[in-house]
Design a protein around this motif. Sequence first.
Motif, PDB file in Angstrom:
ATOM      1  N   LEU A 174       0.834  -1.201   0.000  1.00  0.00           N
ATOM      2  CA  LEU A 174       0.000   0.000   0.000  1.00  0.00           C
ATOM      3  C   LEU A 174       0.868   1.250   0.000  1.00  0.00           C
ATOM      4  O   LEU A 174       1.761   1.396   0.838  1.00  0.00           O
ATOM      5  CB  LEU A 174      -0.901   0.019   1.235  1.00  0.00           C
ATOM      6  CG  LEU A 174      -2.033  -1.011   1.274  1.00  0.00           C
ATOM      7  CD1 LEU A 174      -2.780  -0.896   2.587  1.00  0.00           C
ATOM      8  CD2 LEU A 174      -2.975  -0.809   0.112  1.00  0.00           C
ATOM      9  N   HIS A 175       0.606   2.136  -0.926  1.00  0.00           N
ATOM     10  CA  HIS A 175       1.326   3.402  -0.961  1.00  0.00           C
ATOM     11  C   HIS A 175       0.626   4.410  -0.047  1.00  0.00           C
ATOM     12  O   HIS A 175      -0.599   4.452   0.038  1.00  0.00           O
ATOM     13  CB  HIS A 175       1.366   3.950  -2.393  1.00  0.00           C
ATOM     14  CG  HIS A 175       2.103   3.050  -3.351  1.00  0.00           C
ATOM     15  ND1 HIS A 175       3.461   2.874  -3.302  1.00  0.00           N
ATOM     16  CD2 HIS A 175       1.650   2.269  -4.364  1.00  0.00           C
ATOM     17  CE1 HIS A 175       3.828   2.032  -4.246  1.00  0.00           C
ATOM     18  NE2 HIS A 175       2.752   1.647  -4.904  1.00  0.00           N
ATOM     19  N   GLU A 232      -8.335   1.283  -6.833  1.00  0.00           N
ATOM     20  CA  GLU A 232      -7.135   0.450  -6.722  1.00  0.00           C
ATOM     21  C   GLU A 232      -6.873   0.073  -5.264  1.00  0.00           C
ATOM     22  O   GLU A 232      -6.458  -1.054  -4.962  1.00  0.00           O
ATOM     23  CB  GLU A 232      -5.927   1.192  -7.298  1.00  0.00           C
ATOM     24  CG  GLU A 232      -5.968   1.337  -8.819  1.00  0.00           C
ATOM     25  CD  GLU A 232      -4.796   2.154  -9.349  1.00  0.00           C
ATOM     26  OE1 GLU A 232      -3.985   2.629  -8.524  1.00  0.00           O
ATOM     27  OE2 GLU A 232      -4.684   2.299 -10.577  1.00  0.00           O
ATOM     28  N   LEU A 233      -7.104   1.001  -4.356  1.00  0.00           N
ATOM     29  CA  LEU A 233      -6.938   0.707  -2.937  1.00  0.00           C
ATOM     30  C   LEU A 233      -7.913  -0.382  -2.490  1.00  0.00           C
ATOM     31  O   LEU A 233      -7.542  -1.319  -1.776  1.00  0.00           O
ATOM     32  CB  LEU A 233      -7.144   1.982  -2.109  1.00  0.00           C
ATOM     33  CG  LEU A 233      -7.109   1.812  -0.587  1.00  0.00           C
ATOM     34  CD1 LEU A 233      -5.740   1.315  -0.127  1.00  0.00           C
ATOM     35  CD2 LEU A 233      -7.454   3.132   0.108  1.00  0.00           C
ATOM     36  N   TYR A 256      -5.286   9.737   0.181  1.00  0.00           N
ATOM     37  CA  TYR A 256      -6.453  10.017  -0.662  1.00  0.00           C
ATOM     38  C   TYR A 256      -7.714   9.459  -0.007  1.00  0.00           C
ATOM     39  O   TYR A 256      -8.765  10.119   0.030  1.00  0.00           O
ATOM     40  CB  TYR A 256      -6.269   9.398  -2.046  1.00  0.00           C
ATOM     41  CG  TYR A 256      -5.298  10.126  -2.949  1.00  0.00           C
ATOM     42  CD1 TYR A 256      -4.680  11.308  -2.550  1.00  0.00           C
ATOM     43  CD2 TYR A 256      -4.991   9.634  -4.215  1.00  0.00           C
ATOM     44  CE1 TYR A 256      -3.792  11.975  -3.378  1.00  0.00           C
ATOM     45  CE2 TYR A 256      -4.105  10.301  -5.057  1.00  0.00           C
ATOM     46  CZ  TYR A 256      -3.513  11.462  -4.636  1.00  0.00           C
ATOM     47  OH  TYR A 256      -2.643  12.114  -5.452  1.00  0.00           O
ATOM     48  N   GLN A 265      -7.699   5.902  -7.924  1.00  0.00           N
ATOM     49  CA  GLN A 265      -6.826   5.565  -6.795  1.00  0.00           C
ATOM     50  C   GLN A 265      -7.603   4.826  -5.700  1.00  0.00           C
ATOM     51  O   GLN A 265      -7.104   3.857  -5.117  1.00  0.00           O
ATOM     52  CB  GLN A 265      -6.197   6.837  -6.228  1.00  0.00           C
ATOM     53  CG  GLN A 265      -5.184   7.503  -7.136  1.00  0.00           C
ATOM     54  CD  GLN A 265      -3.887   6.732  -7.225  1.00  0.00           C
ATOM     55  OE1 GLN A 265      -3.478   6.085  -6.263  1.00  0.00           O
ATOM     56  NE2 GLN A 265      -3.241   6.778  -8.377  1.00  0.00           N
ATOM     57  N   ILE A 266      -8.822   5.283  -5.433  1.00  0.00           N
ATOM     58  CA  ILE A 266      -9.633   4.624  -4.403  1.00  0.00           C
ATOM     59  C   ILE A 266     -10.026   3.217  -4.842  1.00  0.00           C
ATOM     60  O   ILE A 266     -10.013   2.265  -4.047  1.00  0.00           O
ATOM     61  CB  ILE A 266     -10.887   5.465  -4.082  1.00  0.00           C
ATOM     62  CG1 ILE A 266     -10.492   6.828  -3.503  1.00  0.00           C
ATOM     63  CG2 ILE A 266     -11.798   4.719  -3.114  1.00  0.00           C
ATOM     64  CD1 ILE A 266      -9.692   6.760  -2.219  1.00  0.00           C
ATOM     65  N   ARG A 326       0.265   7.433  -0.494  1.00  0.00           N
ATOM     66  CA  ARG A 326      -0.558   8.355  -1.274  1.00  0.00           C
ATOM     67  C   ARG A 326      -1.991   7.861  -1.346  1.00  0.00           C
ATOM     68  O   ARG A 326      -2.942   8.629  -1.174  1.00  0.00           O
ATOM     69  CB  ARG A 326       0.014   8.520  -2.687  1.00  0.00           C
ATOM     70  CG  ARG A 326      -0.797   9.481  -3.566  1.00  0.00           C
ATOM     71  CD  ARG A 326      -0.145   9.669  -4.913  1.00  0.00           C
ATOM     72  NE  ARG A 326      -0.035   8.392  -5.628  1.00  0.00           N
ATOM     73  CZ  ARG A 326       0.574   8.248  -6.806  1.00  0.00           C
ATOM     74  NH1 ARG A 326       1.170   9.277  -7.369  1.00  0.00           N
ATOM     75  NH2 ARG A 326       0.628   7.071  -7.398  1.00  0.00           N
ATOM     76  N   LYS A 327      -2.169   6.574  -1.597  1.00  0.00           N
ATOM     77  CA  LYS A 327      -3.527   6.022  -1.661  1.00  0.00           C
ATOM     78  C   LYS A 327      -4.222   6.160  -0.308  1.00  0.00           C
ATOM     79  O   LYS A 327      -5.425   6.455  -0.236  1.00  0.00           O
ATOM     80  CB  LYS A 327      -3.489   4.557  -2.112  1.00  0.00           C
ATOM     81  CG  LYS A 327      -3.188   4.341  -3.593  1.00  0.00           C
ATOM     82  CD  LYS A 327      -3.267   2.870  -3.934  1.00  0.00           C
ATOM     83  CE  LYS A 327      -3.203   2.642  -5.445  1.00  0.00           C
ATOM     84  NZ  LYS A 327      -1.963   3.135  -6.059  1.00  0.00           N
TER      85      LYS A 327
END
Length: 316
Positions: free
Chosen positions: A3-4, A40-41, A10, A37-38, A6-7
Amino acid sequence: MDLHTRKLRYFLTVADKLNFSRAAEHLKIAQQALSKQIAELEELVGVPLLRRTTRSVELTPAGRIFLESARQALEVLDAGAAAAEREAHGVTGTLHVGFVPGAALELTPAILDEYRGRHPNIALDLREYALEDPSAGLAEGWADVAFVRPPITLAQLDFEPLFTEPVVAAVAKTHPLACRASVRVCELLDGPIAVARSSDPAYRAQWSLSAFRNGAPCRIVDTSSQTEEIGMVAMGIACSVTPAAVVRFLPHTGVAYVPISDLPGSTVGIGRRRDRPNPLADHFVAAARVVRERERSVIEAIEHPFRTGHGPRSTM
């Protein structure tokens, strides 16, 4: 999972705003990119975190659980980065902390200790303010951060709640309401009410029950401190509306404290000014959040004081 951060950031922004458009505007990215991005998270986590409709966005039960973990993870990472920066660059300074009488009650020492442990090179300058200034120095610009009880007349107030405690009526032991298990606001409106002097209209309105009077005048007995306020009550000059902590911190043999059944509680938290950003104040709020999550049993006792065996009229 890889998990980055940044995600995660966000996701926290969307969870706070509950609106993709406002979140994207706050993050200064395109809404489509934020949605991607959400998504993908959620794929990485393996469960839906947000429930979207054409009209609203809300957290799923799994999303609420993940939100707390994500927030704590980022706070730990941010704290680690800040500690590394201090070590490398010798960051020092002074944080001015204001507080009204009582501060954050039993949480106060834990919050100060947590901050000092995280930021040993930062000096804390503490100053108590009388209730004439319920902003505890934020309004005048001295305090970088303060323990406060809203409402406060300060447009740029950023507030982090810690707990909400019940509100009680303080009445003389000889008062007809003194023997009651609870009272209603309407039963307190006819008599005089003791309120600490303050230039803040929001504070005065809150503790004089102005919102319940339909424009009718209130007979206010001005006092200079909470101690004087309770003294006035004991002498039968007026009643008082006050947070339940007064039962523990200002006991008086001539005063009965009776819970008010239909009045919202009083919330205590950390205040700072949005128009005066300060990284040291941000770190103070982060330390307070850690203590808030860790000291759940203390908060439970503060928020439900009459479950501990002391009756609601106890003067301790």
